[in-house]
Scaffold this motif. Structure first.
Motif, mmCIF file in Angstrom:
data_model
loop_
_atom_site.group_PDB
_atom_site.id
_atom_site.type_symbol
_atom_site.label_atom_id
_atom_site.label_comp_id
_atom_site.label_asym_id
_atom_site.label_seq_id
_atom_site.Cartn_x
_atom_site.Cartn_y
_atom_site.Cartn_z
ATOM 1 N N ALA A 1 17.825 20.955 -32.013
ATOM 2 C CA ALA A 1 18.869 20.054 -31.506
ATOM 3 C C ALA A 1 18.245 18.801 -30.915
ATOM 4 O O ALA A 1 18.760 17.696 -31.088
ATOM 5 C CB ALA A 1 19.712 20.766 -30.456
ATOM 6 N N ARG A 2 17.139 18.950 -30.209
ATOM 7 C CA ARG A 2 16.472 17.783 -29.615
ATOM 8 C C ARG A 2 16.017 16.811 -30.698
ATOM 9 O O ARG A 2 16.202 15.600 -30.585
ATOM 10 C CB ARG A 2 15.280 18.236 -28.776
ATOM 11 C CG ARG A 2 15.672 18.893 -27.458
ATOM 12 C CD ARG A 2 14.417 19.298 -26.683
ATOM 13 N NE ARG A 2 14.766 19.825 -25.385
ATOM 14 C CZ ARG A 2 15.096 21.086 -25.125
ATOM 15 N NH1 ARG A 2 15.129 21.963 -26.123
ATOM 16 N NH2 ARG A 2 15.405 21.492 -23.909
ATOM 17 N N LYS A 3 15.420 17.346 -31.741
ATOM 18 C CA LYS A 3 14.939 16.482 -32.825
ATOM 19 C C LYS A 3 16.099 15.783 -33.523
ATOM 20 O O LYS A 3 16.028 14.592 -33.836
ATOM 21 C CB LYS A 3 14.135 17.305 -33.831
ATOM 22 C CG LYS A 3 12.793 17.795 -33.297
ATOM 23 C CD LYS A 3 12.106 18.707 -34.297
ATOM 24 C CE LYS A 3 10.802 19.264 -33.726
ATOM 25 N NZ LYS A 3 10.164 20.223 -34.663
ATOM 26 N N LEU A 4 17.173 16.526 -33.777
ATOM 27 C CA LEU A 4 18.313 15.944 -34.475
ATOM 28 C C LEU A 4 19.014 14.881 -33.636
ATOM 29 O O LEU A 4 19.409 13.837 -34.145
ATOM 30 C CB LEU A 4 19.302 17.038 -34.876
ATOM 31 C CG LEU A 4 18.860 17.916 -36.053
ATOM 32 C CD1 LEU A 4 19.784 19.115 -36.211
ATOM 33 C CD2 LEU A 4 18.821 17.112 -37.343
ATOM 34 N N THR A 5 19.186 15.140 -32.339
ATOM 35 C CA THR A 5 19.870 14.158 -31.498
ATOM 36 C C THR A 5 19.008 12.919 -31.293
ATOM 37 O O THR A 5 19.529 11.818 -31.144
ATOM 38 C CB THR A 5 20.235 14.755 -30.129
ATOM 39 O OG1 THR A 5 19.083 15.362 -29.529
ATOM 40 C CG2 THR A 5 21.317 15.803 -30.261
ATOM 41 N N ARG A 6 17.691 13.067 -31.303
ATOM 42 C CA ARG A 6 16.813 11.905 -31.172
ATOM 43 C C ARG A 6 16.814 11.064 -32.443
ATOM 44 O O ARG A 6 16.810 9.837 -32.401
ATOM 45 C CB ARG A 6 15.375 12.358 -30.902
ATOM 46 C CG ARG A 6 15.084 12.795 -29.478
ATOM 47 C CD ARG A 6 13.638 13.233 -29.414
ATOM 48 N NE ARG A 6 13.279 13.779 -28.114
ATOM 49 C CZ ARG A 6 12.396 14.755 -27.933
ATOM 50 N NH1 ARG A 6 11.808 15.301 -28.973
ATOM 51 N NH2 ARG A 6 12.107 15.173 -26.721
ATOM 52 N N ALA B 1 23.394 8.078 -26.659
ATOM 53 C CA ALA B 1 22.269 8.651 -27.393
ATOM 54 C C ALA B 1 20.968 8.292 -26.689
ATOM 55 O O ALA B 1 20.866 7.238 -26.055
ATOM 56 C CB ALA B 1 22.245 8.123 -28.816
ATOM 57 N N PRO B 2 19.952 9.173 -26.777
ATOM 58 C CA PRO B 2 18.650 8.840 -26.189
ATOM 59 C C PRO B 2 18.018 7.664 -26.911
ATOM 60 O O PRO B 2 18.262 7.441 -28.100
ATOM 61 C CB PRO B 2 17.834 10.121 -26.379
ATOM 62 C CG PRO B 2 18.495 10.820 -27.525
ATOM 63 C CD PRO B 2 19.956 10.480 -27.430
ATOM 64 N N LYS B 3 17.224 6.912 -26.186
ATOM 65 C CA LYS B 3 16.519 5.780 -26.781
ATOM 66 C C LYS B 3 15.380 6.283 -27.647
ATOM 67 O O LYS B 3 15.038 7.457 -27.634
ATOM 68 C CB LYS B 3 15.953 4.860 -25.684
ATOM 69 C CG LYS B 3 16.990 4.344 -24.703
ATOM 70 C CD LYS B 3 17.940 3.385 -25.357
ATOM 71 C CE LYS B 3 18.874 2.766 -24.313
ATOM 72 N NZ LYS B 3 19.891 1.902 -24.934
ATOM 73 N N LYS B 4 14.766 5.373 -28.389
ATOM 74 C CA LYS B 4 13.570 5.720 -29.152
ATOM 75 C C LYS B 4 12.537 6.298 -28.198
ATOM 76 O O LYS B 4 12.235 5.711 -27.165
ATOM 77 C CB LYS B 4 12.980 4.483 -29.833
ATOM 78 C CG LYS B 4 13.916 3.828 -30.847
ATOM 79 C CD LYS B 4 13.878 4.540 -32.160
ATOM 80 C CE LYS B 4 14.708 3.761 -33.196
ATOM 81 N NZ LYS B 4 14.769 4.455 -34.481
ATOM 82 N N THR B 5 11.996 7.454 -28.540
ATOM 83 C CA THR B 5 11.085 8.126 -27.618
ATOM 84 C C THR B 5 9.631 7.817 -27.927
ATOM 85 O O THR B 5 9.214 7.738 -29.067
ATOM 86 C CB THR B 5 11.295 9.638 -27.676
ATOM 87 O OG1 THR B 5 11.169 10.062 -29.034
ATOM 88 C CG2 THR B 5 12.669 10.025 -27.165
ATOM 89 N N GLY B 6 8.851 7.664 -26.875
ATOM 90 C CA GLY B 6 7.424 7.433 -27.002
ATOM 91 C C GLY B 6 6.675 8.453 -26.178
ATOM 92 O O GLY B 6 7.204 9.474 -25.781
ATOM 93 N N ILE B 7 5.438 8.170 -25.862
ATOM 94 C CA ILE B 7 4.598 9.121 -25.138
ATOM 95 C C ILE B 7 5.150 9.441 -23.755
ATOM 96 O O ILE B 7 5.113 10.581 -23.307
ATOM 97 C CB ILE B 7 3.136 8.599 -25.022
ATOM 98 C CG1 ILE B 7 2.236 9.645 -24.355
ATOM 99 C CG2 ILE B 7 3.108 7.281 -24.254
ATOM 100 C CD1 ILE B 7 2.067 10.903 -25.166
#
Length: 275
Positions: A107-112, A245-251
């Protein structure tokens, strides 16, 4: 506008309820519905799906099934992109050995990564359960206005008459250490100022939205973003929680969880993540 909806098809005990919820939504929005099954196609599965569709309400724009083997996240994302879907619906009530269902890391991967909005269902029903209360985030963010507008569009389509806009305010903004009566009074004054600021910002957004016949409430909460609104939705027994929605994720986001991570770790109710 929601013109095309994709639903992840897992042959679990909740398949019928998830499918019926998706059909109801598709008909409400007059949208096309596409089912995606990640796994081997078989006559038994085909017949089971055909039987459910035959017994279900007729879809206004029909139903298409896509069968594809592979990694669940990759298949769902590529299909969503290829089909130019507006909404992805995932059952998120339980885990399943083969497909791991659509909770936790999947779910985390799909929502991101999903190119469209995502609806996570944790309490699907074969019979329509009226949506009586929607909670939507009102945090200060460039995407919030669009999310709030979407919440009211959804509320009207679902005939939901109650919407609460939750303004999450970080404790860091208080910047007051309470050690005596004087500092307690100061903290109370600062909280009231922050609350008034957030209420004014949300009221300005509401001026551009038709909220007629809907009971609208604003609620300021001081605490950790994501966790606070999830807890509020759970305590108030909201039927739907709508989030940016979450923003583009980085480190940094891999080290420090995004607010949506708290929601996904323990879904308080059905959750719509708007993109």
């Amino acid at each position: 506008m929601i013109n095309k909806i994709i639903i992840g098809i897992a042959f679990s005990p909740n398949l019928k309820a998830n499918l019926l919820e998706a059909i109801r939504l598709a008909n409400m929005f007059k949208a096309e519905l596409i089912g995606v099954h990640v796994g081997e196609k078989s006559i038994q599965k085909e017949n089971q799906l055909k039987k459910l569709l035959f017994e279900a309400p007729k879809l206004l724009k029909g139903f298409t099934t896509i069968w594809q083997e592979g990694e669940p996240v990759d298949v769902i994302l590529s299909t969503t992109t290829q089909q130019q879907a507006d909404l992805l619906i995932l059952g998120a009530l339980q885990k399943e050995n083969i497909y791991k269902y659509y909770v936790g890391s999947i779910a985390r991967k799909l929502t991101r990564k999903s190119p469209c909005s995502v609806l996570l269902l944790i309490k699907p029903s074969t019979e329509r359960v009226p949506c009586k209360h929607i909670v939507v985030n009102g945090l200060q963010d460039e995407d919030t206005e669009e999310t709030i507008k979407t919440a009211f569009t959804i509320s009207k389509n679902l005939d939901c008459k109650r919407v609460t806009i939750v303004e999450e305010i970080s404790q860091n903004e208080l910047n007051v250490t309470v050690s005596d009566d004087k500092t307690l009074l100061k903290a109370t004054e600062v909280k009231e100022q922050l609350k008034n600021r957030e209420d004014l910002r949300v009221k300005n957004i509401l001026k551009t939205i038709d909220i007629k016949d809907i009971n609208v409430k604003t609620q300021s909460i001081f605490g950790r973003r994501g966790y606070s609104i999830g807890h509020y939705a759970k305590v108030k027994r909201a039927d739907l929680l709508i989030m940016n929605a979450p923003k583009k994720t980085g480190i940094l986001h891999r080290i420090f969880p995004h607010d949506i991570e708290y929601i996904l770790s323990e879904l308080p109710t059905d959750v719509l993540i708007v993109k």
